[in-house]
Design a protein around this motif. Structure first.
Motif, short mmCIF file in Angstrom:
data_model
loop_
_atom_site.label_atom_id
_atom_site.label_comp_id
_atom_site.label_asym_id
_atom_site.label_seq_id
_atom_site.Cartn_x
_atom_site.Cartn_y
_atom_site.Cartn_z
N ARG A 17 -35.45 -27.95 28.74
CA ARG A 17 -34.34 -28.88 28.96
C ARG A 17 -33.23 -28.67 27.93
NH1 ARG A 17 -37.09 -34.67 29.01
NH2 ARG A 17 -38.67 -33.57 27.78
N HIS B 18 -31.37 -33.32 34.45
CA HIS B 18 -32.56 -34.03 34.02
C HIS B 18 -33.15 -34.76 35.22
CE1 HIS B 18 -32.04 -33.42 29.66
NE2 HIS B 18 -30.78 -33.30 30.01
N TYR B 19 -34.45 -35.04 35.14
CA TYR B 19 -35.14 -35.65 36.28
C TYR B 19 -35.47 -37.10 36.00
CZ TYR B 19 -35.64 -31.21 38.69
OH TYR B 19 -35.38 -30.05 39.36
N TYR B 20 -35.37 -37.89 37.06
CA TYR B 20 -35.79 -39.29 37.00
C TYR B 20 -36.48 -39.62 38.32
CZ TYR B 20 -35.67 -44.38 36.63
OH TYR B 20 -36.03 -45.70 36.59
N HIS C 48 -34.75 -40.21 25.73
CA HIS C 48 -36.17 -40.53 25.60
C HIS C 48 -36.38 -42.04 25.44
CE1 HIS C 48 -37.54 -36.25 24.20
NE2 HIS C 48 -37.24 -36.32 25.49
N TYR D 122 -35.99 -43.58 28.85
CA TYR D 122 -37.19 -43.36 29.65
C TYR D 122 -38.27 -44.37 29.27
CZ TYR D 122 -35.65 -38.78 31.48
OH TYR D 122 -35.01 -37.77 32.13
N GLU E 33 -42.57 -39.97 29.46
CA GLU E 33 -42.01 -38.82 30.15
C GLU E 33 -42.42 -38.78 31.62
OE1 GLU E 33 -39.95 -36.17 28.63
OE2 GLU E 33 -39.71 -37.98 27.44
N ARG F 196 -40.02 -39.23 34.61
CA ARG F 196 -39.22 -38.11 35.13
C ARG F 196 -39.79 -37.57 36.42
NH1 ARG F 196 -38.76 -33.43 32.38
NH2 ARG F 196 -40.67 -33.60 31.18
N LEU G 164 -42.37 -29.57 35.74
CA LEU G 164 -41.17 -30.21 35.23
C LEU G 164 -40.64 -29.49 33.99
CD1 LEU G 164 -41.87 -34.07 35.38
CD2 LEU G 164 -40.07 -32.85 36.60
#
Length: 244
Positions: free
Chosen positions: A84, A92-94, A136, A139, A192, A195, A242
């Motif tokens: 990343r 970025h993933y969510y 972070h 998240y 995490e 994500r 990921l």
């Protein structure tokens, strides 16, 4: 002969079980022959100076099964997940969906979701390390409610066992997605996990819940996990793909 003697590498190919086995051969000042299979599958042989290519080929044939086994192992290794970046425009993933990280200006640092973007508002543009810390922390704030929703989906599968429903907590972990203390029925999950897709989160939570019944990773554990979630390997692979 100089102690540092090393001849120029040469490419050799032999036939083994109806297939070609190629290797790079170098003669060096050494007493024994050395074999190496690299992650790209290439084979490298270091042989004692003074021996012949024909003798080396015989030794390669003796080690052919070992070489092919290691080539297969490297070929089957999963592709390393991309790393990343924490800069404006990075992805970025969510909850399993890709989002573009966008920087904005505001008096207070905040992170919000807007469509397919993660808007990071700060008084001044953040450094990559600052952006990483802010993301972070965001998240971690999302994790509690999402973990509770996952438990509502997963726990009914454990009704037959008459267990005490576990207590969930959020904990940053370097090498694991989750952990379980069966005696206290406490499960810790990495923030995490938000994500990943909900199915991946459910897999990790179910995995930890299985530890309430089987404390180790024995065959009995995986038999239980497979019975409760037959396609768990799919979600594990997606989770591990990921970006790190």
């Amino acid at each position: 002969m100089p102690r540092s003697f090393s001849a120029a590498p040469r490419r050799e190919t032999i036939a083994y079980r109806n297939q070609s086995l190629s290797y790079t051969l170098v003669f060096r000042s050494r007493r024994t022959i050395g074999f190496a299979v690299r992650p790209d599958g290439s084979v490298h042989i270091s042989a004692p100076a003074g021996t012949s290519p024909e003798w080396v080929a015989q030794q390669v044939l003796k080690k052919a099964d070992w070489i092919l086994k290691h080539q297969e192992a490297f070929a089957n290794r999963p592709t390393p997940a991309p790393t990343r970046r924490f800069e404006d425009g990075s992805t970025h993933y969510y909850q399993g969906q890709p989002h573009q990280l966008r920087f904005a200006e505001a008096r207070r640092a905040t992170v919000t979701v807007a469509g397919h973007e993660l808007i990071m508002a700060t008084p001044v543009p953040p450094t990559p390390a600052q952006a990483e810390a802010l993301l972070h922390a965001w998240y971690a704030r999302q994790a509690g409610p999402l973990f509770a929703e996952s438990l509502e989906r997963v726990w009914p599968r454990f009704t037959e066992f008459n267990l005490t429903c576990p207590t969930l907590s959020v904990r940053q972990m370097r090498t694991r997605w989750g952990s379980c203390t069966p005696r206290s029925a406490r499960i810790r999950l990495s923030p995490e996990l938000v994500r990943a897709r909900p199915e991946c989160l459910d897999y990790v939570l179910l995995h930890e819940c299985c530890h309430l019944l089987v404390g180790d990773h024995s065959k009995a554990f995986y038999d239980l996990q497979t019975r409760l979630l037959p396609d768990w390997q799919r979600w594990k692979a997606e989770l591990n793909a990921l970006p790190k």
